[in-house]
Design an enzyme around this catalytic site. Structure first.
Site, PDB file in Angstrom:
ATOM      1  N   SER A  24       0.856  -1.188   0.000  1.00  0.00           N
ATOM      2  CA  SER A  24       0.000   0.000   0.000  1.00  0.00           C
ATOM      3  C   SER A  24       0.888   1.233   0.000  1.00  0.00           C
ATOM      4  O   SER A  24       1.673   1.436  -0.920  1.00  0.00           O
ATOM      5  CB  SER A  24      -0.955  -0.018   1.200  1.00  0.00           C
ATOM      6  OG  SER A  24      -1.818   1.098   1.180  1.00  0.00           O
ATOM      7  N   THR A  25       0.833   2.045   1.061  1.00  0.00           N
ATOM      8  CA  THR A  25       1.617   3.277   1.126  1.00  0.00           C
ATOM      9  C   THR A  25       3.112   2.972   0.984  1.00  0.00           C
ATOM     10  O   THR A  25       3.663   2.184   1.743  1.00  0.00           O
ATOM     11  CB  THR A  25       1.368   3.988   2.462  1.00  0.00           C
ATOM     12  OG1 THR A  25      -0.032   4.156   2.644  1.00  0.00           O
ATOM     13  CG2 THR A  25       2.050   5.339   2.506  1.00  0.00           C
ATOM     14  N   HIS A  69      -2.698  -1.161  -3.242  1.00  0.00           N
ATOM     15  CA  HIS A  69      -3.818  -0.246  -3.054  1.00  0.00           C
ATOM     16  C   HIS A  69      -3.639   0.979  -3.951  1.00  0.00           C
ATOM     17  O   HIS A  69      -2.877   1.885  -3.633  1.00  0.00           O
ATOM     18  CB  HIS A  69      -3.909   0.191  -1.591  1.00  0.00           C
ATOM     19  CG  HIS A  69      -4.182  -0.939  -0.644  1.00  0.00           C
ATOM     20  ND1 HIS A  69      -4.002  -0.828   0.710  1.00  0.00           N
ATOM     21  CD2 HIS A  69      -4.629  -2.199  -0.855  1.00  0.00           C
ATOM     22  CE1 HIS A  69      -4.324  -1.974   1.296  1.00  0.00           C
ATOM     23  NE2 HIS A  69      -4.698  -2.821   0.354  1.00  0.00           N
ATOM     24  N   ASP A 107      -4.376  -4.784   6.165  1.00  0.00           N
ATOM     25  CA  ASP A 107      -4.757  -5.646   5.059  1.00  0.00           C
ATOM     26  C   ASP A 107      -3.602  -6.583   4.732  1.00  0.00           C
ATOM     27  O   ASP A 107      -2.456  -6.162   4.613  1.00  0.00           O
ATOM     28  CB  ASP A 107      -5.127  -4.799   3.836  1.00  0.00           C
ATOM     29  CG  ASP A 107      -5.665  -5.632   2.687  1.00  0.00           C
ATOM     30  OD1 ASP A 107      -6.278  -6.682   2.955  1.00  0.00           O
ATOM     31  OD2 ASP A 107      -5.479  -5.224   1.522  1.00  0.00           O
ATOM     32  N   MET A 132      -0.095   1.190   5.121  1.00  0.00           N
ATOM     33  CA  MET A 132      -0.814   1.458   6.356  1.00  0.00           C
ATOM     34  C   MET A 132      -1.989   0.496   6.494  1.00  0.00           C
ATOM     35  O   MET A 132      -2.484  -0.054   5.514  1.00  0.00           O
ATOM     36  CB  MET A 132      -1.308   2.903   6.406  1.00  0.00           C
ATOM     37  CG  MET A 132      -2.263   3.299   5.320  1.00  0.00           C
ATOM     38  SD  MET A 132      -2.687   5.054   5.462  1.00  0.00           S
ATOM     39  CE  MET A 132      -3.660   5.272   3.979  1.00  0.00           C
TER      40      MET A 132
END
Length: 394
Positions: free
Chosen positions: A212-213, A239, A335, A332
């Protein structure tokens, strides 16, 4: 010093924010959102890259929101100068959901930007609210100080049934019988749930990655370290919104020896190819007599994400019977934790990125804290670690 800079920061503020955007409307919205948030302190605003650079040198903010397209000095030109002027600062790019916006955003992430937030199309009020939530959530996740805990009210008993979240959550098997490990050093054999399948030994049939991030730049390093003769297909849930994932796959192809593409529904998986889940679609893996193939769907978000990592890992665990390698990179939230648990209980292997090399240690940290990681590796060691495991090594 500006009036904003002279303001006393709230005692519970976790970060000082500078907004750089040439649009008076966008700049006004973002500065107001930051000012209204008790966890953040607005220290300044600028109308272009040149003014933003001068204010960054003066104010030394913790976080910068940087527009992509601006006069005098645009976001790409300003980004390296801002990172040099304020080395400890994290930069969030504010870009539109267009092909050009996606291209520039992916380039900015490869140049050191920490994350991005997608601006809505003009006039879309619902999109503006999504942008506000996304921007503030990412700023807080990137803040140098943790968000202070909310004081508990001992007089009120906790509700036995928590309110249902907006996105559906992933249902996983029971947690491991052994308590979660708090030490994050790599372990050879982490505890598994009762009844879990013995550890799979040998080459993985599928390599699954969740991020993600900070993920786009981490994926660039990891995929770039994998040789073209890897025998397993690689599937990725990052993401990102629609359009951006296609651009990400194109950039990964340029940075690696592998063919990387946005996955298509019912597409057959080939060894040595990388398949990125399209934005706004979950990707799961199925198997028939001809082999493995991808399935895309738009069922409700899981862990507030679509694509989500949990269903990808869970499906890989099912179809490979644990003959798979799962990797959780920077991001973050949590997940991927329950999907990693499912894969590990099926006999698969889990690698997690370490905290120092992660932009945000939420996702890999959740896996590590749950005792689900076979190895916790730095970003520099993750690619070689995957290659070693892909060749059947431990």
């Amino acid at each position: 010093m500006t009036e904003l800079a002279r303001k006393a920061s709230p005692a519970n503020s976790i970060a000082r924010v500078l907004v750089i955007d040439d649009s008076a409307v966008a700049r006004g919205l973002m500065t107001r959102w930051v000012e209204e948030d008790a966890d953040l302190t607005l220290v300044g605003a600028a109308v272009d890259g040149e003014q933003g650079l001068a204010k960054a040198k003066e104010l030394q903010p913790d976080l910068i929101v940087l527009d992509v397209e601006m006069p005098k000095m645009d976001g790409l030109a300003a980004l390296p100068l801002l990172l040099k002027a304020v080395p400890r600062c994290r930069v969030v790019m504010a870009s539109t959901l267009t092909r050009r916006g996606g291209e520039v955003t992916i380039r900015a992430l490869s140049m050191g930007a920490a994350d991005y937030a997608s601006k809505p199309q003009a006039g879309r009020l619902a999109g503006a609210e999504e942008f506000r939530r996304d921007l503030l959530t990412k700023l807080k996740a990137l803040a140098p100080r943790p968000i202070p805990p909310v004081p508990t009210q001992t007089a009120v008993a906790p509700s036995p049934t928590p309110a249902a979240p907006t996105g559906r959550t992933f249902t996983a098997p029971p947690p491991p019988a052994a308590p979660a490990k708090k030490a994050y050093a790599p372990v050879a054999q982490p505890p598994m749930s009762r009844g879990a399948t013995p550890r799979h030994s040998g080459r993985p049939e599928i390599i699954a990655i969740g991020s993600s991030t900070g993920g786009p730049q981490a994926l660039r390093d990891v995929i770039g370290a994998i040789p073209a003769d890897v025998r397993a297909p690689i599937v990725i849930a990052q993401h990102m919104p629609a359009l951006f994932t296609k651009i990400l796959a194109e950039h990964l192809t340029k940075a690696s020896k592998l063919v990387c593409k946005e996955a298509e529904d019912k597409e057959r998986l080939k060894a040595g190819c990388v398949y990125v889940a399209p934005g706004d679609f979950h990707m799961t893996i199925r198997k028939d007599a001809a082999g493995y193939y991808a399935v895309l769907d738009q069922t409700p978000p899981i862990n507030f994400c679509r694509p989500a990592v949990d269903p990808l890992f869970q499906s890989v665990a099912e179809v490979t019977r644990g003959a798979a390698l799962g990797i959780i990179l920077t991001g973050m939230g949590h997940d991927g934790r329950e999907g990693a648990r499912t894969l590990r209980n099926a006999g698969g292997t889990i690698l997690a990125q370490d905290e120092p090399s992660s932009i945000v240690w939420g996702m890999p940290g959740a896996v590590a804290e749950a005792g689900l990681a076979d190895e916790i590796l730095s970003l520099a060691d993750m690619g070689p670690g995957i290659v070693r495991r892909a060749k059947g090594g431990l």
